[in-house]
Design a protein around this motif. Structure first.
Motif, PDB file in Angstrom:
ATOM      1  N   ASP A  40       1.127  10.057   7.776  1.00 47.28           N
ATOM      2  CA  ASP A  40       2.581  10.327   8.022  1.00 47.28           C
ATOM      3  C   ASP A  40       2.565  12.053   8.364  1.00 47.28           C
ATOM      4  N   VAL A  41       3.049  12.382   9.772  1.00 53.62           N
ATOM      5  CA  VAL A  41       3.212  13.602   9.937  1.00 53.62           C
ATOM      6  C   VAL A  41       4.554  13.668  10.612  1.00 53.62           C
ATOM      7  N   GLY A  66      12.242  14.828  11.658  1.00 49.77           N
ATOM      8  CA  GLY A  66      11.766  13.268  11.636  1.00 49.77           C
ATOM      9  C   GLY A  66      10.430  13.069  11.363  1.00 49.77           C
ATOM     10  N   GLU A  67       9.900  11.991  11.109  1.00 47.55           N
ATOM     11  CA  GLU A  67       8.562  11.408  10.675  1.00 47.55           C
ATOM     12  C   GLU A  67       7.952  10.247  11.416  1.00 47.55           C
ATOM     13  N   VAL A  68       6.834  10.349  11.911  1.00 47.59           N
ATOM     14  CA  VAL A  68       6.101   9.163  12.161  1.00 47.59           C
ATOM     15  C   VAL A  68       4.872   9.053  11.349  1.00 47.59           C
ATOM     16  N   HIS A  76       0.665  -1.298   0.002  1.00 50.46           N
ATOM     17  CA  HIS A  76      -0.125   0.005  -0.204  1.00 50.46           C
ATOM     18  C   HIS A  76       0.757   1.160   0.024  1.00 50.46           C
ATOM     19  N   GLN A  77       0.454   2.197  -0.828  1.00 48.51           N
ATOM     20  CA  GLN A  77       1.183   3.563  -0.695  1.00 48.51           C
ATOM     21  C   GLN A  77       0.541   4.264  -0.293  1.00 48.51           C
ATOM     22  N   ALA A  78       1.374   5.571   0.120  1.00 46.10           N
ATOM     23  CA  ALA A  78       0.720   6.718   0.492  1.00 46.10           C
ATOM     24  C   ALA A  78      -0.667   7.227  -0.039  1.00 46.10           C
ATOM     25  N   GLY A  79      -1.488   7.845   0.684  1.00 48.87           N
ATOM     26  CA  GLY A  79      -2.632   8.251   0.174  1.00 48.87           C
ATOM     27  C   GLY A  79      -3.550   6.887  -0.108  1.00 48.87           C
ATOM     28  N   GLY A  80      -4.127   6.443   1.077  1.00 45.26           N
ATOM     29  CA  GLY A  80      -4.675   5.081   1.112  1.00 45.26           C
ATOM     30  C   GLY A  80      -6.042   5.249   0.088  1.00 45.26           C
ATOM     31  N   HIS A  81      -6.352   3.854  -0.254  1.00 47.00           N
ATOM     32  CA  HIS A  81      -7.550   3.567  -1.008  1.00 47.00           C
ATOM     33  C   HIS A  81      -8.654   2.918  -0.353  1.00 47.00           C
ATOM     34  N   GLY A  82      -9.805   3.133  -1.016  1.00 43.87           N
ATOM     35  CA  GLY A  82     -11.038   2.170  -0.302  1.00 43.87           C
ATOM     36  C   GLY A  82     -11.720   3.145   0.657  1.00 43.87           C
TER      37      GLY A  82
END
Length: 204
Positions: free
Chosen positions: A101-102, A81-83, A38-44
């Motif tokens: 992701d933020v 950084g990023e979480v 799964h890539q960023a920007g979820g689908h569904g």
């Protein structure tokens, strides 16, 4: 110093510099290891994303799921950084994909009251059992939830449902049954999983 010695030392220095440059390129050029995940920007249903990628090595060379504790030789690193988190889960007859992701600074700057209400809503075994039932079986009438949570009265059930609905974890559909909000499915599972991680349950 003889001219021959000088030329030899210069050649040795050039070899060392070339070796160091090669090591640096090897340390920074780490290709992604994504396998079509799964890539960023979820689908569904309820899919959402804010930047980021899934299934790739981090800058430090760690595979997804690995941990790095501490800030290296310089101690704990503050700022930057990023979480993030994400996932795909089946809820009732549908499937939900979600990705967030933020930066730590953004996450810590958000208002505390709304998230504390969510944490408080999940901080009871009965409510976790209700969430578990809704995740596994989809929308349920109050009688089924009362039985699943082993509650002696509907008053007790509605007390817990009020906390779950007020915090946005659960909602009521047109038929009067209760269901997990599609937008909350993955975040709630992540919260429970993260709590298990903090408690040491995932490292047993």
């Amino acid at each position: 110093m003889a001219a021959v010695d000088l030329v030899q030392r210069l050649a040795e220095l050039e070899q060392r510099v070339a070796a160091l440059e090669g090591d640096e390129r090897g340390a920074t050029a780490r290709p992604g290891t994504g396998d079509g995940g799964h890539q960023a920007g979820g689908h569904g249903v309820g899919g959402h994303g804010v930047g980021g990628r899934t299934g790739e090595r981090e800058a430090g060379g760690h595979e997804p799921g690995e941990r790095e504790v501490g800030g290296g030789a310089g101690g704990h690193e503050v700022g930057g950084g990023e979480v993030g988190y994400g996932g795909r889960v089946a809820v009732g007859d549908g499937r939900v994909s979600w990705r967030i992701d933020v930066t730590p600074e953004h996450a810590l700057a958000l208002a505390d009251r709304p998230r504390i209400e969510v944490l408080a809503a999940l901080a009871h075994p009965v409510r976790v059992e209700i969430v578990r039932t809704l995740l596994g079986q989809g929308a349920q009438p109050a009688t089924a939830l009362q039985e699943a949570a082993r509650l002696g009265s509907t008053g007790q059930l509605y007390h817990h449902l009020k906390a779950l609905t007020a915090s946005g974890v659960v909602e009521q559909d047109k038929r009067g049954s209760y269901r997990l909000r599609s937008e909350a499915a993955v975040p709630v599972l992540v919260l429970l999983t993260a709590a298990s991680d903090v408690a040491g349950q995932l490292r047993a």
